[in-house]
Design a protein around this motif. Sequence first.
Motif, PDB file in Angstrom:
ATOM      1  N   VAL A  32       2.572   9.557   4.077  1.00 20.49           N
ATOM      2  CA  VAL A  32       2.492   9.614   2.621  1.00 20.49           C
ATOM      3  C   VAL A  32       3.878   9.295   2.085  1.00 20.49           C
ATOM      4  O   VAL A  32       4.876   9.798   2.598  1.00 20.49           O
ATOM      5  CB  VAL A  32       2.024  11.015   2.145  1.00 20.49           C
ATOM      6  N   ILE A  58      -4.519  10.631  -2.421  1.00 25.31           N
ATOM      7  CA  ILE A  58      -5.053  11.527  -1.392  1.00 25.31           C
ATOM      8  C   ILE A  58      -4.946  12.958  -1.910  1.00 25.31           C
ATOM      9  O   ILE A  58      -3.908  13.353  -2.448  1.00 25.31           O
ATOM     10  CB  ILE A  58      -4.239  11.396  -0.083  1.00 25.31           C
ATOM     11  N   ASN A 106       0.692   5.509  -0.335  1.00 20.52           N
ATOM     12  CA  ASN A 106      -0.120   6.723  -0.337  1.00 20.52           C
ATOM     13  C   ASN A 106       0.583   7.806  -1.144  1.00 20.52           C
ATOM     14  O   ASN A 106       1.779   8.059  -0.962  1.00 20.52           O
ATOM     15  CB  ASN A 106      -0.354   7.221   1.084  1.00 20.52           C
ATOM     16  N   ARG A 162      -2.907   4.482  -3.296  1.00 19.60           N
ATOM     17  CA  ARG A 162      -4.024   5.228  -2.711  1.00 19.60           C
ATOM     18  C   ARG A 162      -3.770   6.715  -2.947  1.00 19.60           C
ATOM     19  O   ARG A 162      -2.748   7.241  -2.489  1.00 19.60           O
ATOM     20  CB  ARG A 162      -4.142   4.951  -1.208  1.00 19.60           C
ATOM     21  N   THR A 190       0.838  -1.193   0.000  1.00 14.43           N
ATOM     22  CA  THR A 190       0.000   0.000   0.000  1.00 14.43           C
ATOM     23  C   THR A 190       0.874   1.243   0.000  1.00 14.43           C
ATOM     24  O   THR A 190       1.758   1.394   0.849  1.00 14.43           O
ATOM     25  CB  THR A 190      -0.931   0.013   1.222  1.00 14.43           C
TER      26      THR A 190
END
Length: 340
Positions: A92, A76, A44, A74, A42
């Motif tokens: 992040v 943002i 960010n 992901r 994952t």
Amino acid sequence: MSKKFPLMLSLSKHVPPFFSSVLAAVLALFIFFGADASALETVNMALSNKNFQMILYPIAQERGYMQEDGIDLRIILARAELSVQATMAGSVQFNMAGNMAVVNIMKGGAPFKVILSTNDKVLSWILSKPEITTLKELKGKRVATSGVANVTLIMAKQVFMKHGIDPDRDINFINTGGGSNGVRALMAGAVDGVIASTAERYIGIPAGLRELSFIGNEVKNSWGTMATTDQLIQEKPKLVAGMMKASLKALRFIRNQRDATIAIAMKFAGLDKSLPTRMYDDLVGSFTQNGTVDEETQRNDIEVIRQILKTPETIPVQRAFDFRFAREADRQLTQSGWRP
């Protein structure tokens, strides 16, 4: 086998053979897909807006480029300064606020690097009322800007100086904040010109405003820059390499797949087809070939930040930029003959 499927084997002693085989199949599927999901890391990534150049990352997601390199991306949305802080804190991993990262590098030695440049032209414009036909006619006039000390303002001042205008004496810059406030102030007659973003240009031109300058044609700077920390580069080079390869695949996709790119831009920004189509046709040529810009452009980017900070000190380009991963990803894609 007994180590990999202990639950299946123990239950098979207590259930009929038919149900045992069904259970085995279900568990095998579960383990297969679970392992596949866990193989993705994952990641960010913070974007400061949904401007056209940011479609790189929805494309990389939608086309599966990130997953191919083991990344569950992901996205943002966060203001540039907040995204840099979040990257520093580790919540992040990558952000598209590279200019703000360079500000922090020069300001306090923050451990950041710009690792990719989306565009080799600055996507900003100087617009005016329709009755104003040249930049020189903005002398003594009010020009809206999204901030009194930001990258686009410094670049716009360079453009004014090229046209014989002293921006600090001859132009009254009005800070109208972000969003589309500047172009709306111009349309309402509250100002005479605006330093416009991509979104503002495509609001203003159809409304009859005049384009006096495409800043990207008058300065040699980069745009849409990705930054990460020195720590991530050192500790997870494979992740950085994967991020670069996926991003460069998306860059190649944009250059070669017009209709599909427009469709993804419509979905990403919530626009009807006409606007992303005009943006694509106008701006596709500004996207870099391989996510890098030359050393002169890097030095110019640093100079802009130096002027923002009003400091006599500068830094070597190696302190702010690291395009090794982008160059290597481009080499691998070219060598393999990869095409979107």
